[in-house]
Design an enzyme around this catalytic site. Sequence first.
Site, PDB file in Angstrom:
ATOM      1  N   SER A   6      19.428  -0.197  -0.124  1.00  0.00           N
ATOM      2  CA  SER A   6      18.041  -0.775   0.070  1.00  0.00           C
ATOM      3  C   SER A   6      18.354  -2.320   0.058  1.00  0.00           C
ATOM      4  O   SER A   6      18.907  -2.929  -0.859  1.00  0.00           O
ATOM      5  CB  SER A   6      17.130  -0.625  -1.464  1.00  0.00           C
ATOM      6  OG  SER A   6      16.124  -1.503  -1.461  1.00  0.00           O
ATOM      7  N   HIS A  31      17.718   0.555   4.716  1.00  0.00           N
ATOM      8  CA  HIS A  31      16.483   0.528   4.115  1.00  0.00           C
ATOM      9  C   HIS A  31      15.765  -0.908   3.931  1.00  0.00           C
ATOM     10  O   HIS A  31      16.476  -1.588   2.987  1.00  0.00           O
ATOM     11  CB  HIS A  31      16.176   1.347   2.983  1.00  0.00           C
ATOM     12  CG  HIS A  31      15.007   1.713   2.485  1.00  0.00           C
ATOM     13  ND1 HIS A  31      14.322   2.621   3.018  1.00  0.00           N
ATOM     14  CD2 HIS A  31      14.128   1.124   1.325  1.00  0.00           C
ATOM     15  CE1 HIS A  31      13.159   2.925   2.444  1.00  0.00           C
ATOM     16  NE2 HIS A  31      12.822   1.907   1.489  1.00  0.00           N
ATOM     17  N   ASP A  33      12.571  -3.001   2.665  1.00  0.00           N
ATOM     18  CA  ASP A  33      11.291  -3.132   1.904  1.00  0.00           C
ATOM     19  C   ASP A  33      10.472  -4.006   2.534  1.00  0.00           C
ATOM     20  O   ASP A  33      10.749  -5.494   2.180  1.00  0.00           O
ATOM     21  CB  ASP A  33      11.434  -2.725   0.424  1.00  0.00           C
ATOM     22  CG  ASP A  33      12.127  -1.436   0.027  1.00  0.00           C
ATOM     23  OD1 ASP A  33      11.366  -0.647   0.513  1.00  0.00           O
ATOM     24  OD2 ASP A  33      13.191  -1.363  -0.534  1.00  0.00           O
ATOM     25  N   MET A  35       7.055  -6.154   1.800  1.00  0.00           N
ATOM     26  CA  MET A  35       5.877  -6.372   0.736  1.00  0.00           C
ATOM     27  C   MET A  35       5.169  -7.358   1.063  1.00  0.00           C
ATOM     28  O   MET A  35       5.320  -8.543   1.335  1.00  0.00           O
ATOM     29  CB  MET A  35       6.441  -6.380  -0.936  1.00  0.00           C
ATOM     30  CG  MET A  35       7.480  -5.151  -1.136  1.00  0.00           C
ATOM     31  SD  MET A  35       8.073  -5.257  -2.666  1.00  0.00           S
ATOM     32  CE  MET A  35       9.423  -4.365  -2.815  1.00  0.00           C
ATOM     33  N   HIS A  64      10.028   0.326   5.510  1.00  0.00           N
ATOM     34  CA  HIS A  64       9.172   0.923   4.465  1.00  0.00           C
ATOM     35  C   HIS A  64       8.119  -0.117   4.467  1.00  0.00           C
ATOM     36  O   HIS A  64       8.268  -1.196   3.664  1.00  0.00           O
ATOM     37  CB  HIS A  64       9.990   1.188   3.165  1.00  0.00           C
ATOM     38  CG  HIS A  64       9.007   1.450   2.097  1.00  0.00           C
ATOM     39  ND1 HIS A  64       9.458   1.651   0.718  1.00  0.00           N
ATOM     40  CD2 HIS A  64       7.740   1.858   2.167  1.00  0.00           C
ATOM     41  CE1 HIS A  64       8.344   1.865  -0.078  1.00  0.00           C
ATOM     42  NE2 HIS A  64       7.271   2.359   0.490  1.00  0.00           N
ATOM     43  N   MET A  66       5.152  -1.725   2.500  1.00  0.00           N
ATOM     44  CA  MET A  66       4.282  -1.641   1.373  1.00  0.00           C
ATOM     45  C   MET A  66       3.252  -2.542   1.417  1.00  0.00           C
ATOM     46  O   MET A  66       3.341  -3.686   0.791  1.00  0.00           O
ATOM     47  CB  MET A  66       5.188  -2.052   0.022  1.00  0.00           C
ATOM     48  CG  MET A  66       6.237  -0.882  -0.186  1.00  0.00           C
ATOM     49  SD  MET A  66       7.087  -1.371  -1.780  1.00  0.00           S
ATOM     50  CE  MET A  66       9.126  -1.000  -1.130  1.00  0.00           C
ATOM     51  N   MET A 135       8.216   8.189  -3.526  1.00  0.00           N
ATOM     52  CA  MET A 135       8.794   6.826  -4.765  1.00  0.00           C
ATOM     53  C   MET A 135       9.000   7.574  -5.996  1.00  0.00           C
ATOM     54  O   MET A 135       8.334   8.296  -6.751  1.00  0.00           O
ATOM     55  CB  MET A 135       7.670   5.998  -4.794  1.00  0.00           C
ATOM     56  CG  MET A 135       7.486   5.173  -3.358  1.00  0.00           C
ATOM     57  SD  MET A 135       8.875   4.315  -2.687  1.00  0.00           S
ATOM     58  CE  MET A 135       9.305   3.288  -4.021  1.00  0.00           C
ATOM     59  N   PHE A 141       9.294  -3.519  -7.064  1.00  0.00           N
ATOM     60  CA  PHE A 141      10.586  -4.210  -7.281  1.00  0.00           C
ATOM     61  C   PHE A 141      11.807  -3.347  -7.626  1.00  0.00           C
ATOM     62  O   PHE A 141      11.596  -2.129  -7.590  1.00  0.00           O
ATOM     63  CB  PHE A 141      10.127  -4.880  -8.949  1.00  0.00           C
ATOM     64  CG  PHE A 141       9.293  -5.840  -8.960  1.00  0.00           C
ATOM     65  CD1 PHE A 141       9.540  -7.155  -8.746  1.00  0.00           C
ATOM     66  CD2 PHE A 141       7.939  -5.780  -9.228  1.00  0.00           C
ATOM     67  CE1 PHE A 141       8.546  -8.256  -8.802  1.00  0.00           C
ATOM     68  CE2 PHE A 141       6.865  -6.379  -9.117  1.00  0.00           C
ATOM     69  CZ  PHE A 141       7.235  -7.893  -9.065  1.00  0.00           C
ATOM     70  N   ASP A 173      13.156   7.067  -3.291  1.00  0.00           N
ATOM     71  CA  ASP A 173      13.785   5.818  -3.358  1.00  0.00           C
ATOM     72  C   ASP A 173      13.144   5.296  -4.881  1.00  0.00           C
ATOM     73  O   ASP A 173      12.155   5.389  -5.076  1.00  0.00           O
ATOM     74  CB  ASP A 173      12.834   4.876  -2.328  1.00  0.00           C
ATOM     75  CG  ASP A 173      13.057   3.530  -2.365  1.00  0.00           C
ATOM     76  OD1 ASP A 173      13.871   3.064  -3.262  1.00  0.00           O
ATOM     77  OD2 ASP A 173      12.397   2.695  -1.582  1.00  0.00           O
TER      78      ASP A 173
END
Length: 215
Positions: A6, A31, A33, A35, A64, A66, A135, A141, A173
């Site tokens: 990640s 990966h 993320d 956000m 991913h 979010m 998840m 976080f 994850d």
Amino acid sequence: MLIAPSLLSCDFSKFGDEIKRMDLAGADYMHLDVMDGHFVPNITFGAPVLKYVRKFTDKVFDVHLMISEPLKYIDDFCDAGADIITFHIESDSDPDETIKKIKSRGVKAGLVIKPNTPAQSVFPYLEKVDMILVMTVEPGFGGQSFMADMLPKVVKLKEEITKRGLDVLIEADGGIGAGNIADCAKAGVDVAVAGTAVFKAEDPAKAIAQLKINN
């Protein structure tokens, strides 16, 4: 099991170098993320950053989202070089429309479920997706503790995917490391996202190899 470091746990001041470091260490996926500060209480980076760092590796970019309205940004992330885009079943965008949009760009599509969302919520979409991300922490976080009580969801998903004869990967994850990856593998996880367990390791290559041995 595939290991997807990640990038949330990397040194953002050396983003490209950190990707290269994970590539050389034996990562299977990268990966990423994304956000928006609305769907989750944190902000990371967007498509322009992904586009810039795409050149640092040929490994799969596992993105991913979010974010509250993923459908609005699918083209941006596809253009930036995403290979897989997963988005939350809990988001405001219509799941069917969003999956269709991702697939229309030749990118693999997946759905994500938060800890409080049951596995059955994604059952209607299993024939349409390539991946389900479970998840194992509350999203938002890095560095959180693994929630072992999420693994029964993985078991349910694996049973349903197998029963239908589908080729859908299950990704997990959140807080995954050497101490729990064997349990993840036993439950049916195909792709493990590892953040601090890899990035904070003295030897990332050894850490990734150890994760693969333990599952």
